[in-house]
Write an enzyme that holds these catalytic residues in place. Structure first.
Site: not given
Length: 448
Positions: A122, A328
């Site tokens: 992440d 992201d």
């Protein structure tokens, strides 16, 4: 070695495929070329301990399912920006759970002797944590056993590392001996976990990282906590990037493969060695109130040859409000604040024959045929124009008769200040994060 290449696979779509040459075992731990590569597998693939029993979804169905969880991810990302309380929740889950960032899972090894763990990557998170044996309420077949590691140690409340953890539960006074550093984190309205901050040896391929700090989860309540651990690649002090600066120099890159690939293999490279030399850069911007998020300066969007008229107030980076654009790895389809998305969508519709229909998160679906050629989409950033491959702009039905613009507006339930360049739009591109030099590099690369 000072640089590791971690091969990974995206969320599995088990499509029919005929091998014309001998196929390697996709579940093998070692790389097929005998290198030091560390395998990363799709969370729903047959090699994953978290694989569902049914995995026969079409490409479009799988993307729709994944994108349906984006709203929770976007709400979480918006909660991190300036002017909002710092949440202690870590949004990692999959399927029908509350949060969703579990698109990529890396096989990492912790302890001495090494124990194989499966951890989500992440880019917008600093946390590193995983379930430990004896955890109350954890629902995973894979957990770390501290008692089996000769290099495991706890972290006391008096250490610098402890002060960097969120949700601390250390006593205000300093007992003797010092208390073990522990913290609590919540998940939405119904879940939370408690963990101890610990240290052990982390092994990535042949790279051995001693005294790596991470959260060892010992108690879970609620139904939203994901079974796998989290490997945060953000810029915070407890992330993988920050803890391995002496080894990888704060540099990493990844290449996400196309959904059309059979096993969706790609690569994550840690360290400056082996990174592409021919690559264009744009500055990475930092929000001092949430420095982990990787902001870029998006200055405009073109559809075909038309530079879409967009009010720059919806694109301008603002560290006070947290507005701007981030890149992201955990969001599936690129999302823009509503006025920006509507301007892009309307120009796209002008250049593509309708009629248009809605399917899940996609509101611009149309009949795909040879006479209906979609225009190229270009994201303009400072010193860099990202021309998206057509497969990063459109998602097709399994029959190939329907195509949808694979972008959307920020959902109504998310605070609409962030534009998010998501992982579908990053496919078949080498995305390089050079943290010390505050720059993001992008170059075309066949990742499959």
């Amino acid at each position: 070695m000072a640089s590791s290449t971690l091969h990974f696979f995206f969320l599995t779509l088990l499509l029919p495929f005929t091998f014309t040459t001998a196929a390697r075992d996709p579940c093998a731990t070692a790389a097929p070329d005998g290198s030091d590569d560390l395998s990363i597998i799709p969370i729903n693939a047959k090699c994953s301990p978290f694989a569902p029993t049914h995995t026969s979804a079409s490409v479009m169905d799988t993307v729709l399912h994944m994108a349906s969880a984006d709203s929770h991810r976007l709400t979480y990302l918006s909660s991190l920006v300036a002017g909002k309380p710092k949440l202690t929740s870590v949004p990692v889950a999959s399927g029908n759970q509350i949060f969703h960032t579990g698109n990529y899972v890396v096989r990492a090894r912790l302890g001495t002797p090494p124990q194989l763990m499966f951890m989500v990557l992440d880019t917008s998170n600093d946390a590193v944590w995983l379930p430990c044996s004896g955890c109350s309420g954890c629902s995973t077949a894979v957990s770390f056993n501290p008692n089996s590691s000769s290099t495991y140690s706890t972290v006391s409340c008096s250490t610098t590392q402890c002060t960097q953890a969120r949700g601390l539960t250390c006593p205000s006074s300093s007992p003797s001996p010092p208390s073990i550093c522990s913290f609590n984190q919540s998940y939405g309205g119904d879940s939370s976990f408690s963990a101890s901050l610990v240290q052990d040896t982390l092994t990535l391929a042949s790279d051995v990282i001693p005294s790596f700090s991470f959260g060892c989860i010992n108690s879970v309540s609620g139904n939203s906590l994901p079974p796998q651990g989290l490997m945060g690649l953000g810029r915070g002090p407890m992330s993988l990037v920050s803890q391995t600066t002496s080894l990888y120099a704060g540099v990493f890159s990844y290449c996400l493969p196309s959904f059309r690939s059979f096993y969706f293999s790609g690569s994550l490279k840690l360290g400056p060695t082996g990174q592409p030399r021919s690559i264009r850069y744009t500055p990475l911007l930092s929000n001092p109130r949430r420095p982990s998020l990787y902001y870029v300066n998006l200055t405009g969007v073109s559809v075909g040859s038309v530079h879409v008229p967009i009010d720059l107030k919806y694109l301008t980076f603002d560290s006070t409000s947290g507005a701007g654009t981030i890149i992201d790895s955990g969001t599936v389809i690129t999302r823009f604040v509503q006025p920006v998305y509507e301007a892009i969508r309307d120009e796209f519709r002008k250049q593509v024959k309708g009629p248009f229909s809605t399917l899940g998160a996609f509101d611009t679906c149309f009949t795909a045929d040879n006479d209906n050629v979609a225009p190229m989409m270009t994201l303009h950033m400072t010193s860099l124009d990202l021309k998206l491959p057509m497969e990063n702009t459109l998602i097709h039905s399994s029959a190939g008769t329907l195509a949808c613009l694979s972008m959307a507006g920020i959902p109504q339930n998310a605070n609409a200040v962030l534009n998010v360049i998501a992982n579908l739009q990053q496919q078949n591109l080498r995305i390089l994060f050079d943290v010390p030099n505050s720059r993001l590099g992008i170059a075309p690369e066949p990742c499959n």
